[in-house]
Design a protein around this motif. Sequence first.
Motif, PDB file in Angstrom:
ATOM      1  N   ILE A 176      35.248  35.038  36.519  1.00 26.69           N
ATOM      2  CA  ILE A 176      36.157  35.581  35.501  1.00 26.69           C
ATOM      3  C   ILE A 176      35.677  36.956  35.048  1.00 26.69           C
ATOM      4  CG2 ILE A 176      36.898  35.328  33.100  1.00 26.69           C
ATOM      5  CD1 ILE A 176      38.553  33.545  34.773  1.00 26.69           C
ATOM      6  N   GLU A 177      34.366  37.081  34.829  1.00 29.61           N
ATOM      7  CA  GLU A 177      33.829  38.377  34.398  1.00 29.61           C
ATOM      8  C   GLU A 177      34.034  39.440  35.470  1.00 29.61           C
ATOM      9  OE1 GLU A 177      29.833  37.993  32.991  1.00 29.61           O
ATOM     10  OE2 GLU A 177      30.447  36.882  31.186  1.00 29.61           O
ATOM     11  N   TYR A 178      33.931  39.059  36.736  1.00 25.96           N
ATOM     12  CA  TYR A 178      34.193  40.013  37.820  1.00 25.96           C
ATOM     13  C   TYR A 178      35.629  40.530  37.717  1.00 25.96           C
ATOM     14  CZ  TYR A 178      34.439  41.984  42.534  1.00 25.96           C
ATOM     15  OH  TYR A 178      34.590  42.852  43.598  1.00 25.96           O
ATOM     16  N   LEU A 179      36.572  39.638  37.474  1.00 25.36           N
ATOM     17  CA  LEU A 179      37.976  40.042  37.363  1.00 25.36           C
ATOM     18  C   LEU A 179      38.208  40.908  36.123  1.00 25.36           C
ATOM     19  CD1 LEU A 179      39.638  36.670  38.411  1.00 25.36           C
ATOM     20  CD2 LEU A 179      39.692  38.816  39.710  1.00 25.36           C
ATOM     21  N   ILE A 180      37.528  40.585  35.032  1.00 27.43           N
ATOM     22  CA  ILE A 180      37.658  41.420  33.831  1.00 27.43           C
ATOM     23  C   ILE A 180      37.215  42.843  34.128  1.00 27.43           C
ATOM     24  CG2 ILE A 180      36.781  41.810  31.489  1.00 27.43           C
ATOM     25  CD1 ILE A 180      36.526  38.721  31.235  1.00 27.43           C
ATOM     26  N   ARG A 181      36.060  42.988  34.770  1.00 29.58           N
ATOM     27  CA  ARG A 181      35.551  44.328  35.082  1.00 29.58           C
ATOM     28  C   ARG A 181      36.504  45.074  36.020  1.00 29.58           C
ATOM     29  NH1 ARG A 181      30.696  41.177  35.532  1.00 29.58           N
ATOM     30  NH2 ARG A 181      29.325  41.567  33.757  1.00 29.58           N
ATOM     31  N   LEU A 182      37.097  44.346  36.931  1.00 25.71           N
ATOM     32  CA  LEU A 182      38.015  44.964  37.892  1.00 25.71           C
ATOM     33  C   LEU A 182      39.276  45.485  37.213  1.00 25.71           C
ATOM     34  CD1 LEU A 182      38.843  45.498  40.891  1.00 25.71           C
ATOM     35  CD2 LEU A 182      39.776  43.160  40.906  1.00 25.71           C
ATOM     36  N   LEU A 183      39.759  44.794  36.184  1.00 23.92           N
ATOM     37  CA  LEU A 183      41.093  45.064  35.639  1.00 23.92           C
ATOM     38  C   LEU A 183      41.118  45.749  34.276  1.00 23.92           C
ATOM     39  CD1 LEU A 183      42.605  41.575  36.541  1.00 23.92           C
ATOM     40  CD2 LEU A 183      43.196  43.742  37.646  1.00 23.92           C
ATOM     41  N   GLN A 184      40.047  45.645  33.501  1.00 25.03           N
ATOM     42  CA  GLN A 184      40.135  46.004  32.088  1.00 25.03           C
ATOM     43  C   GLN A 184      40.392  47.487  31.813  1.00 25.03           C
ATOM     44  OE1 GLN A 184      36.484  45.248  29.934  1.00 25.03           O
ATOM     45  NE2 GLN A 184      35.204  46.264  31.460  1.00 25.03           N
ATOM     46  N   ASN A 185      40.031  48.351  32.729  1.00 25.73           N
ATOM     47  CA  ASN A 185      40.229  49.781  32.484  1.00 25.73           C
ATOM     48  C   ASN A 185      41.657  50.242  32.762  1.00 25.73           C
ATOM     49  OD1 ASN A 185      37.559  50.212  31.680  1.00 25.73           O
ATOM     50  ND2 ASN A 185      36.877  50.553  33.782  1.00 25.73           N
ATOM     51  N   ASP A 186      42.428  49.436  33.471  1.00 27.82           N
ATOM     52  CA  ASP A 186      43.789  49.832  33.833  1.00 27.82           C
ATOM     53  C   ASP A 186      44.870  48.963  33.199  1.00 27.82           C
ATOM     54  OD1 ASP A 186      42.990  51.936  35.663  1.00 27.82           O
ATOM     55  OD2 ASP A 186      42.355  50.350  37.031  1.00 27.82           O
ATOM     56  N   TYR A 187      44.486  47.805  32.689  1.00 29.26           N
ATOM     57  CA  TYR A 187      45.469  46.875  32.131  1.00 29.26           C
ATOM     58  C   TYR A 187      44.943  46.249  30.846  1.00 29.26           C
ATOM     59  CZ  TYR A 187      47.443  47.119  36.856  1.00 29.26           C
ATOM     60  OH  TYR A 187      47.968  47.563  38.039  1.00 29.26           O
ATOM     61  N   TYR A 238      34.213  37.328  24.642  1.00 32.13           N
ATOM     62  CA  TYR A 238      34.595  38.108  23.466  1.00 32.13           C
ATOM     63  C   TYR A 238      33.500  39.094  23.058  1.00 32.13           C
ATOM     64  CZ  TYR A 238      35.839  39.225  18.657  1.00 32.13           C
ATOM     65  OH  TYR A 238      36.124  39.898  17.491  1.00 32.13           O
ATOM     66  N   LYS A 239      32.246  38.650  23.084  1.00 33.79           N
ATOM     67  CA  LYS A 239      31.142  39.516  22.673  1.00 33.79           C
ATOM     68  C   LYS A 239      30.822  40.575  23.716  1.00 33.79           C
ATOM     69  CE  LYS A 239      29.149  39.025  19.367  1.00 33.79           C
ATOM     70  NZ  LYS A 239      29.408  39.572  18.013  1.00 33.79           N
ATOM     71  N   LYS A 240      31.145  40.300  24.955  1.00 40.43           N
ATOM     72  CA  LYS A 240      30.714  41.150  26.063  1.00 40.43           C
ATOM     73  C   LYS A 240      31.733  42.226  26.421  1.00 40.43           C
ATOM     74  CE  LYS A 240      28.264  40.181  30.388  1.00 40.43           C
ATOM     75  NZ  LYS A 240      27.827  39.047  31.244  1.00 40.43           N
ATOM     76  N   PHE A 241      33.016  41.917  26.229  1.00 37.95           N
ATOM     77  CA  PHE A 241      34.076  42.827  26.686  1.00 37.95           C
ATOM     78  C   PHE A 241      34.982  43.178  25.513  1.00 37.95           C
ATOM     79  CE2 PHE A 241      32.938  40.129  30.331  1.00 37.95           C
ATOM     80  CZ  PHE A 241      32.552  41.097  31.247  1.00 37.95           C
ATOM     81  N   CYS A 242      34.758  44.363  24.966  1.00 45.17           N
ATOM     82  CA  CYS A 242      35.463  44.735  23.736  1.00 45.17           C
ATOM     83  C   CYS A 242      36.918  45.123  23.982  1.00 45.17           C
ATOM     84  CB  CYS A 242      34.731  45.879  23.039  1.00 45.17           C
ATOM     85  SG  CYS A 242      34.592  47.388  24.035  1.00 45.17           S
ATOM     86  N   LYS A 243      37.307  45.379  25.221  1.00 46.29           N
ATOM     87  CA  LYS A 243      38.678  45.830  25.502  1.00 46.29           C
ATOM     88  C   LYS A 243      39.675  44.691  25.653  1.00 46.29           C
ATOM     89  CE  LYS A 243      37.420  50.090  27.984  1.00 46.29           C
ATOM     90  NZ  LYS A 243      37.572  50.824  29.270  1.00 46.29           N
ATOM     91  N   ILE A 244      39.204  43.471  25.812  1.00 48.82           N
ATOM     92  CA  ILE A 244      40.115  42.388  26.175  1.00 48.82           C
ATOM     93  C   ILE A 244      40.414  41.476  24.983  1.00 48.82           C
ATOM     94  CG2 ILE A 244      39.133  42.434  28.499  1.00 48.82           C
ATOM     95  CD1 ILE A 244      37.944  39.626  27.870  1.00 48.82           C
ATOM     96  N   ASN A 246      46.719  44.635  44.123  1.00 49.61           N
ATOM     97  CA  ASN A 246      48.080  44.670  44.661  1.00 49.61           C
ATOM     98  C   ASN A 246      48.958  43.627  43.987  1.00 49.61           C
ATOM     99  OD1 ASN A 246      47.537  46.742  46.414  1.00 49.61           O
ATOM    100  ND2 ASN A 246      47.318  45.452  48.227  1.00 49.61           N
ATOM    101  N   TYR A 247      48.404  42.430  43.787  1.00 41.13           N
ATOM    102  CA  TYR A 247      49.181  41.391  43.103  1.00 41.13           C
ATOM    103  C   TYR A 247      49.514  41.815  41.677  1.00 41.13           C
ATOM    104  CZ  TYR A 247      49.958  37.484  40.011  1.00 41.13           C
ATOM    105  OH  TYR A 247      50.462  36.690  39.013  1.00 41.13           O
ATOM    106  N   VAL A 248      48.517  42.270  40.947  1.00 42.61           N
ATOM    107  CA  VAL A 248      48.734  42.653  39.556  1.00 42.61           C
ATOM    108  C   VAL A 248      49.693  43.834  39.466  1.00 42.61           C
ATOM    109  CG1 VAL A 248      47.638  43.572  37.473  1.00 42.61           C
ATOM    110  CG2 VAL A 248      46.544  41.726  38.759  1.00 42.61           C
ATOM    111  N   GLY A 249      49.498  44.842  40.323  1.00 41.37           N
ATOM    112  CA  GLY A 249      50.350  46.027  40.288  1.00 41.37           C
ATOM    113  C   GLY A 249      51.793  45.691  40.599  1.00 41.37           C
ATOM    114  N   SER A 250      52.026  44.908  41.638  1.00 45.88           N
ATOM    115  CA  SER A 250      53.415  44.585  41.997  1.00 45.88           C
ATOM    116  C   SER A 250      54.050  43.665  40.973  1.00 45.88           C
ATOM    117  CB  SER A 250      53.452  43.919  43.385  1.00 45.88           C
ATOM    118  OG  SER A 250      52.714  42.713  43.394  1.00 45.88           O
TER     119      SER A 250
END
Length: 341
Positions: free
Chosen positions: A57-68, A104-110, A332-336
């Motif tokens: 889950i954390e891997y996916l957060i890092r992948l997506l959090q800056n764009d979504y 919650y404590k680790k990722f302030c953008k989400i 690609n999945y998220v973008g489409s």
Amino acid sequence: MNLLRKILFPIAVIYGLVTAIRNFLFDKGVFKSTAFPIPVIAVGNLSVGGTGKTPQIEYLIRLLQNDYRVATLSRGYKRESKGYILANENATAKVIGDEPFQYYKKFCKIQVAVDASRKNGIEELLSQPLKPEVILLDDAYQHRKVKAGFYVLLTAYGDLYADDCMLPTGNLREYKSGAKRANSIVVTKCPATLSTQSKEEIRAKLRLTKKQQLFFTTISYDDTAYSAHGSLEVSEIIKKDKLLLAGIAKPESFFAYLQAANDLTMVYPDHHHFTDNDIIEIKNKSKNNIIVTTEKDFVRLKGSVLEEQLYYLPIKSKFLEGADLFDKTILNYVGSSTRNG
């Protein structure tokens, strides 16, 4: 397999039949699955515990959090609360569960939410003025009242679902055929030197469909352990007398990474809520040496009398190969889906 599990085989047959009928009714539309007009990614497994959902889950957060705008939604296992809760500054591990509190404590953008009903949780998230653009469902592979747009199925190296059987004889929550719902299957906790031959043997065991992708990951430990007041390099920690503490499923690799000859270890059940007596026992056993624990355990112990001694070691999921392909597939999945929504 121990004797008791063998004796319980008839119950495993009944349990498997019940889950198979349930899945059949969802597949045929007799039981309703709700889809939502935004990307929903479900991460889960066929077995109980210990496959590495949190680092994935954390891997996916890092992948997506800056764009979504990303939200995670969990049930909040072993929390002392009910219903839907959106984490805020009053959140604690007891209120929302240790893993959501860690996010919650680790990722302030989400946004981090918990609800035993994933359908209701998603509806609550989407009713906010600032709606998420992507929702990550944590441990929701069997939660079929929600139809996710993308499924990531995890199975641990050395404990593959293909080699397992149904609860309570084995550890499977549903039959192996449930793996067909997955878009991507990730074999976690692999040796960093896993050979090509071993990968192909695992591929053959898992019997993927033509549309499924297979990936292999390992646990990557940080070079630094952290505390509420500072940090220590792992190279320094290994030289020190210490107590290693874990309340997670399958902590062996954590201990092996840090343990020296004179170190003590203490093991508690997964998601264990530490009592005052537990903390006193840990304090006494540590003999005032440093205590190193997992990140999940740290969020439950922070603020206790152990805090001055207590460090945690972060981990990440690291792809042995194919990380670019996995990332591209998710993006690609998220973008489409976002454009379609």
